[in-house]
Design an enzyme around this catalytic site. Structure first.
Site, short mmCIF file in Angstrom:
data_model
loop_
_atom_site.label_atom_id
_atom_site.label_comp_id
_atom_site.label_asym_id
_atom_site.label_seq_id
_atom_site.Cartn_x
_atom_site.Cartn_y
_atom_site.Cartn_z
N ASP A 7 4.02 6.98 -49.97
CA ASP A 7 5.25 6.18 -49.99
C ASP A 7 6.33 7.06 -49.36
O ASP A 7 6.91 7.91 -50.03
CB ASP A 7 5.62 5.81 -51.43
CG ASP A 7 6.91 5.01 -51.50
OD1 ASP A 7 7.19 4.23 -50.57
OD2 ASP A 7 7.65 5.17 -52.49
N GLU A 69 3.06 3.07 -46.38
CA GLU A 69 3.91 1.88 -46.41
C GLU A 69 4.62 1.69 -45.08
O GLU A 69 5.12 2.64 -44.48
CB GLU A 69 4.96 1.99 -47.52
CG GLU A 69 5.78 0.73 -47.69
CD GLU A 69 6.70 0.78 -48.89
OE1 GLU A 69 7.81 0.23 -48.78
OE2 GLU A 69 6.33 1.37 -49.91
N ASP A 141 8.09 6.69 -57.25
CA ASP A 141 7.55 7.02 -55.92
C ASP A 141 6.04 7.24 -55.98
O ASP A 141 5.30 6.80 -55.10
CB ASP A 141 8.25 8.26 -55.36
CG ASP A 141 9.75 8.02 -55.19
OD1 ASP A 141 10.12 7.16 -54.38
OD2 ASP A 141 10.54 8.68 -55.90
#
Length: 182
Positions: A7, A69, A141
């Site tokens: 991420d 992502e 996160d």
């Protein structure tokens, strides 16, 4: 198969590693790579910390594939550009380690993990904890990164099987063709 989820973030990048054994997922590790100790104006230094941190995670956990992502344009274009650079540093670290990189949107990850694309951070954390049978909630996160790894375990491996079936003339394990059993 070890799957690494990333991420990306310029200040905090989450990572999560899951092991997929058939339909079963097992938590391996998760955490964050932080650049908050550096001057905010030191963009090259921050990108180097991210690059080195991702390379260290890859060396330590030896994943076979990574899931990152996809970033979309925010209200603040400058923030989007900075996030894109952080993402680029992470992806460069992954491909320089000879890893295949799959990419998923936040909506795809939330849908795969929580069942719907508008799930909030807390819902993603709860579902990651349940799916991986964790004793406590992972950080935001790390939870998103684990969610990306879970997404690839469910979506990416299914897509790979479909691609292989397509290359084999539509056959899957010799038992199915065009959706009908033989």
């Amino acid at each position: 198969m070890h799957i690494l989820g990333i991420d990306p973030g310029l200040q905090i990048t989450g990572f999560g590693v899951v092991d997929m054994d058939g339909p079963h997922l097992r938590y391996v590790a998760s955490g964050t790579i932080k650049t908050t100790h550096l001057d905010t104006k030191d963009l090259p230094g921050r990108l180097k910390v991210l690059f080195d941190g991702v390379r260290e995670v890859v060396q330590r956990y030896q994943p076979e594939v990574a899931s990152v992502e996809i970033v979309f344009v925010n209200v603040n274009p400058q923030a989007t550009l900075l996030l894109g650079q952080a993402r680029g540093a992470c992806i460069t670290a992954l491909v320089s380690s000879d890893l295949a990189v799959a990419e998923y949107t936040a909506l795809q990850m939330k849908k795969a993990v929580a069942g719907y694309g508008k799930a909030g951070k807390a819902e993603v954390q709860q579902m990651v904890m349940r799916l991986l049978k964790l004793p406590s909630l992972p950080g935001k996160d790390a939870a998103d990164a684990l969610g990306l790894a879970i997404t690839h375990a469910h979506v990416g491996t299914a897509m790979a099987r479909l691609a292989l079936a397509s290359e084999a003339g539509g056959k899957m394990d010799g038992n199915y063709r065009a959706g009908r059993s033989r």
